[in-house]
Design a protein around this motif. Structure first.
Motif, PDB file in Angstrom:
ATOM      1  N   PRO A  11     -17.765  -0.577   3.602  1.00  0.00           N
ATOM      2  CA  PRO A  11     -16.793  -1.564   4.079  1.00  0.00           C
ATOM      3  C   PRO A  11     -17.375  -2.445   5.186  1.00  0.00           C
ATOM      4  O   PRO A  11     -18.138  -1.975   6.027  1.00  0.00           O
ATOM      5  N   THR A  33      -6.775  -5.648  -1.238  1.00  0.00           N
ATOM      6  CA  THR A  33      -8.024  -5.544  -2.004  1.00  0.00           C
ATOM      7  C   THR A  33      -8.610  -4.149  -1.768  1.00  0.00           C
ATOM      8  O   THR A  33      -9.601  -3.999  -1.058  1.00  0.00           O
ATOM      9  N   LEU A  34      -7.986  -3.174  -2.368  1.00  0.00           N
ATOM     10  CA  LEU A  34      -8.301  -1.765  -2.081  1.00  0.00           C
ATOM     11  C   LEU A  34      -9.770  -1.418  -2.304  1.00  0.00           C
ATOM     12  O   LEU A  34     -10.373  -0.720  -1.490  1.00  0.00           O
ATOM     13  N   ALA A  37     -11.520   1.737  -1.164  1.00  0.00           N
ATOM     14  CA  ALA A  37     -10.637   2.250  -0.110  1.00  0.00           C
ATOM     15  C   ALA A  37     -11.336   2.482   1.228  1.00  0.00           C
ATOM     16  O   ALA A  37     -10.840   3.231   2.060  1.00  0.00           O
ATOM     17  N   GLY A  38     -12.469   1.829   1.455  1.00  0.00           N
ATOM     18  CA  GLY A  38     -13.182   2.002   2.724  1.00  0.00           C
ATOM     19  C   GLY A  38     -12.340   1.552   3.907  1.00  0.00           C
ATOM     20  O   GLY A  38     -12.239   2.258   4.919  1.00  0.00           O
ATOM     21  N   ASP A  57      -5.060  -3.180  -6.138  1.00  0.00           N
ATOM     22  CA  ASP A  57      -6.298  -3.711  -6.727  1.00  0.00           C
ATOM     23  C   ASP A  57      -6.048  -4.035  -8.192  1.00  0.00           C
ATOM     24  O   ASP A  57      -5.342  -3.314  -8.895  1.00  0.00           O
ATOM     25  N   ASP A  59      -8.339  -4.078 -10.346  1.00  0.00           N
ATOM     26  CA  ASP A  59      -9.306  -3.339 -11.153  1.00  0.00           C
ATOM     27  C   ASP A  59      -8.910  -1.864 -11.202  1.00  0.00           C
ATOM     28  O   ASP A  59      -8.876  -1.191 -10.166  1.00  0.00           O
ATOM     29  N   ASP A  82      -2.472  -4.041  -9.655  1.00  0.00           N
ATOM     30  CA  ASP A  82      -1.780  -5.318  -9.888  1.00  0.00           C
ATOM     31  C   ASP A  82      -2.564  -6.422  -9.190  1.00  0.00           C
ATOM     32  O   ASP A  82      -3.559  -6.158  -8.512  1.00  0.00           O
ATOM     33  N   ASN A  83      -2.072  -7.637  -9.329  1.00  0.00           N
ATOM     34  CA  ASN A  83      -2.717  -8.811  -8.746  1.00  0.00           C
ATOM     35  C   ASN A  83      -2.049  -9.132  -7.405  1.00  0.00           C
ATOM     36  O   ASN A  83      -0.821  -9.235  -7.341  1.00  0.00           O
ATOM     37  N   ASP A 105      -9.889  -8.273   1.783  1.00  0.00           N
ATOM     38  CA  ASP A 105     -11.353  -8.234   1.888  1.00  0.00           C
ATOM     39  C   ASP A 105     -11.826  -8.796   0.546  1.00  0.00           C
ATOM     40  O   ASP A 105     -11.925  -8.071  -0.442  1.00  0.00           O
ATOM     41  N   GLY A 107     -13.511 -11.080  -2.711  1.00  0.00           N
ATOM     42  CA  GLY A 107     -14.729 -10.977  -3.515  1.00  0.00           C
ATOM     43  C   GLY A 107     -14.754  -9.709  -4.337  1.00  0.00           C
ATOM     44  O   GLY A 107     -13.713  -9.168  -4.700  1.00  0.00           O
ATOM     45  N   LEU A 108     -15.978  -9.246  -4.612  1.00  0.00           N
ATOM     46  CA  LEU A 108     -16.075  -8.057  -5.458  1.00  0.00           C
ATOM     47  C   LEU A 108     -16.747  -6.928  -4.700  1.00  0.00           C
ATOM     48  O   LEU A 108     -17.432  -7.156  -3.707  1.00  0.00           O
ATOM     49  N   SER A 109     -16.501  -5.702  -5.168  1.00  0.00           N
ATOM     50  CA  SER A 109     -17.049  -4.538  -4.474  1.00  0.00           C
ATOM     51  C   SER A 109     -18.406  -4.179  -5.059  1.00  0.00           C
ATOM     52  O   SER A 109     -18.759  -4.594  -6.167  1.00  0.00           O
ATOM     53  N   PHE A 132     -11.944  -8.930 -13.160  1.00  0.00           N
ATOM     54  CA  PHE A 132     -11.472  -7.845 -12.307  1.00  0.00           C
ATOM     55  C   PHE A 132     -10.485  -7.006 -13.123  1.00  0.00           C
ATOM     56  O   PHE A 132     -10.466  -5.794 -13.041  1.00  0.00           O
ATOM     57  N   ASN A 219      -5.114 -17.371  -6.629  1.00  0.00           N
ATOM     58  CA  ASN A 219      -4.456 -16.122  -6.215  1.00  0.00           C
ATOM     59  C   ASN A 219      -4.422 -15.984  -4.701  1.00  0.00           C
ATOM     60  O   ASN A 219      -3.429 -15.548  -4.125  1.00  0.00           O
TER      61      ASN A 219
HETATM   62  C1  LIG Z   1     -14.725  -6.554  -1.516  1.00  0.00           C
HETATM   63  S1  LIG Z   1     -13.790  -5.510  -2.541  1.00  0.00           S
HETATM   64  C2  LIG Z   1     -12.810  -4.604  -1.383  1.00  0.00           C
HETATM   65  C3  LIG Z   1     -13.523  -3.443  -0.783  1.00  0.00           C
HETATM   66  C4  LIG Z   1     -12.644  -2.579   0.096  1.00  0.00           C
HETATM   67  N1  LIG Z   1     -12.173  -3.285   1.253  1.00  0.00           N
HETATM   68  C5  LIG Z   1     -13.372  -1.321   0.549  1.00  0.00           C
HETATM   69  O1  LIG Z   1     -13.595  -1.151   1.744  1.00  0.00           O
HETATM   70  O2  LIG Z   1     -13.728  -0.506  -0.307  1.00  0.00           O
HETATM   71  C6  LIG Z   1     -12.598  -6.572  -3.235  1.00  0.00           C
HETATM   72  C7  LIG Z   1     -11.643  -5.899  -4.201  1.00  0.00           C
HETATM   73  O3  LIG Z   1     -10.577  -6.824  -4.421  1.00  0.00           O
HETATM   74  C8  LIG Z   1     -10.159  -6.716  -5.757  1.00  0.00           C
HETATM   75  N2  LIG Z   1      -9.482  -7.964  -6.112  1.00  0.00           N
HETATM   76  C9  LIG Z   1     -10.027  -9.190  -6.258  1.00  0.00           C
HETATM   77  N3  LIG Z   1      -9.077 -10.087  -6.574  1.00  0.00           N
HETATM   78  C10 LIG Z   1      -7.905  -9.410  -6.617  1.00  0.00           C
HETATM   79  C11 LIG Z   1      -6.562  -9.795  -6.877  1.00  0.00           C
HETATM   80  N4  LIG Z   1      -6.229 -11.062  -7.166  1.00  0.00           N
HETATM   81  N5  LIG Z   1      -5.609  -8.844  -6.815  1.00  0.00           N
HETATM   82  C12 LIG Z   1      -5.916  -7.557  -6.516  1.00  0.00           C
HETATM   83  N6  LIG Z   1      -7.180  -7.134  -6.271  1.00  0.00           N
HETATM   84  C13 LIG Z   1      -8.160  -8.051  -6.315  1.00  0.00           C
HETATM   85  C14 LIG Z   1     -11.438  -6.473  -6.532  1.00  0.00           C
HETATM   86  O4  LIG Z   1     -11.165  -5.855  -7.770  1.00  0.00           O
HETATM   87  C15 LIG Z   1     -12.226  -5.573  -5.567  1.00  0.00           C
HETATM   88  O5  LIG Z   1     -12.034  -4.222  -5.877  1.00  0.00           O
END
Ligand SMILES: C[S@@+](CC[C@H](N)C(=O)[O-])C[C@H]1O[C@@H](n2cnc3c(N)ncnc32)[C@H](O)[C@@H]1O
Length: 296
Positions: A11, A33-34, A37-38, A57, A59, A82-83, A105, A107-109, A132, A219
Motif C-alpha cells: 500500500p 478501492t479495496l 486491503a492494505g 472493489d 474485481d 461493485d463499482n 487509491d 489505478g490497478l493493484s 477490472f 467513474n
Molecule cells: C491501487 S489498487 C488499491 C490497492 C489497495 N489500496 C491496497 O492497499 O491493497 C486499486 C483497486 O481499485 C479497484 N478499482 C478500480 N476502479 C474501480 C471502480 N470503478 N470501482 C471499484 N473498484 C475499482 C481495482 O480493481 C483495484 O483493485
C-alpha cells in the motif's frame, strides 16, 4: 494485529492516509478501492476499538483475496464486489450512508498487474483484456480492434499523455487484428522507434487503453460527487492518484467545492507525496499524489 497473509501489493502513502483520515475508534469508513486491503488493514490496526469499514472493489479477485487477509477482522468489514461509481447506493444498502471517511487509491493493484491472464501488463503475453470487472463484455481487444484510428489516437493522447499518439494509432490499425499484449507492445515499440531506457515505450499506451476499458475518469468523477453525500460533517475524503489527469480532476473538484464553501473544505493545501524512503522501497509509489478534504 498484523496479518501474515502473502500479498503482491504494497500500500502507498499508508501512514499519511491513516493520519489524514484522523481515524476514530469505532468510526465508519469506506474504502472505495479495496485491492488487497492494505489500506483497510492499516486503518483497522490504527485504533482500538477498531473502526468498521465497507470495502468496495470491482474485481472479484480483490474481494476473494481480502476476505482471506481480513479474516481476523471479519466483524469489522463488509466487502462488496461493485463499482464505486455506484457509491451512494452501495453505502445505503450496507448501512454506511453517513460515514467518517471515504478514500480512493486509484489505478490497478500489483495483484492485477502481476497475475497472468489479466492483460494489464506488457511484461507477460496475455489476451488483450484489461477489465477490472470480469463480467463486463467490453475489453481492450474491442478498443484495439474496433475503434477508429482517430479515437485510438485521442485516447492515447488524453489518457496516456503520449507525445506521438497518431503514430501509435496508425500502427495499431495497420497491424490489426491484434490479439495479445505482446503483439500490442511490439506494434507500439516499432511505431515509436524510441530508445528504451527506464520506461517501457508501451507504458503510456497500455495505461490509456486500460482507462478507456474501465471508464476510469467517468467513474471517478461520479464517485467524487457521491462521496460528499455519504460523509457526515467533519468526515474526511482522501484520494490517492497516480496519473496527472486523475489528480487534476480531483484537484479541480475539491477546489470548486472549497470555493462554493458548503460541502467540502480542502485540508492539505499542498498535495501529499511519498517520501524518498517510500519511493526507494516501493518504486510504484513514485507518482502517487494524495489530496484530502473535510465535509463541512
Ligand atoms: C491501487 S489498487 C488499491 C490497492 C489497495 N489500496 C491496497 O492497499 O491493497 C486499486 C483497486 O481499485 C479497484 N478499482 C478500480 N476502479 C474501480 C471502480 N470503478 N470501482 C471499484 N473498484 C475499482 C481495482 O480493481 C483495484 O483493485
Amino acid at each position: 494485529m498484523s496479518n501474515s497473509f502473502p500479498k503482491y501489493h504494497v500500500p502507498v502513502l499508508s501512514e499519511e492516509l491513516v493520519d489524514s483520515l484522523s481515524v476514530k475508534p469505532k468510526g465508519k469508513y469506506i474504502d472505495c478501492t479495496l485491492g488487497e486491503a492494505g489500506h483497510t488493514q492499516a486503518i483497522l490496526e490504527s485504533t482500538k476499538p477498531a473502526p468498521t469499514i465497507l470495502g468496495i472493489d470491482l474485481d472479484l479477485d480483490a474481494i476473494s483475496s481480502s476476505i482471506k487477509s481480513l479474516d481476523s477482522y471479519s466483524k469489522n468489514v463488509t466487502l462488496v464486489n461493485d463499482n464505486f461509481g455506484n457509491l451512494k447506493a452501495i453505502a445505503a444498502k450496507n448501512g454506511f450512508s453517513s460515514v467518517d471517511g471515504v478514500f480512493f487509491d486509484l489505478g490497478l493493484s500489483s495483484l492485477q498487474l502481476e497475475k497472468q491472464g489479466r492483460g494489464f501488463s506488457f511484461r507477460s503475453d496475455d489476451y488483450l483484456d484489461m477489465r477490472f470487472d470480469k463480467n463486463q463484455d467490453f475489453t481492450a481487444w474491442d478498443v484495439i480492434n474496433t475503434y477508429h484510428e482517430k479515437d485510438i489516437s485521442r485516447i492515447v493522447a488524453n489518457y496516456g499523455e503520449e507525445s506521438k499518439p497518431d503514430r501509435i494509432a496508425k500502427a495499431i490499425v495497420r497491424n490489426r487484428p491484434i490479439d495479445t499484449t505482446l503483439q500490442l507492445s511490439t506494434v507500439v515499440i516499432k511505431a515509436l522507434k524510441r530508445p528504451w531506457n527506464k520506461i517501457h515505450p508501451a507504458t503510456r499506451t497500455f495505461q490509456a487503453i486500460r482507462m478507456e476499458v474501465n471508464g476510469e475518469m467517468e467513474n471517478l468523477e461520479s464517485a467524487l460527487c457521491q462521496s460528499q453525500e455519504v460523509l457526515s460533517p467533519g468526515g474526511r475524503l482522501a484520494v490517492i492518484s497516480y496519473h496527472s489527469l486523475e489528480d487534476r480532476l480531483v484537484k479541480n473538484f475539491l477546489t470548486q467545492k472549497h470555493r462554493e464553501g458548503d460541502t467540502l473544505r480542502i485540508i492539505n493545501k499542498k498535495v501529499i507525496k511519498p517520501s524518498d524512503t517510500e519511493i526507494r522501497l516501493n518504486r510504484r509509489s513514485r507518482s502517487a499524489r494524495m489530496r484530502v478534504a473535510e465535509r463541512i
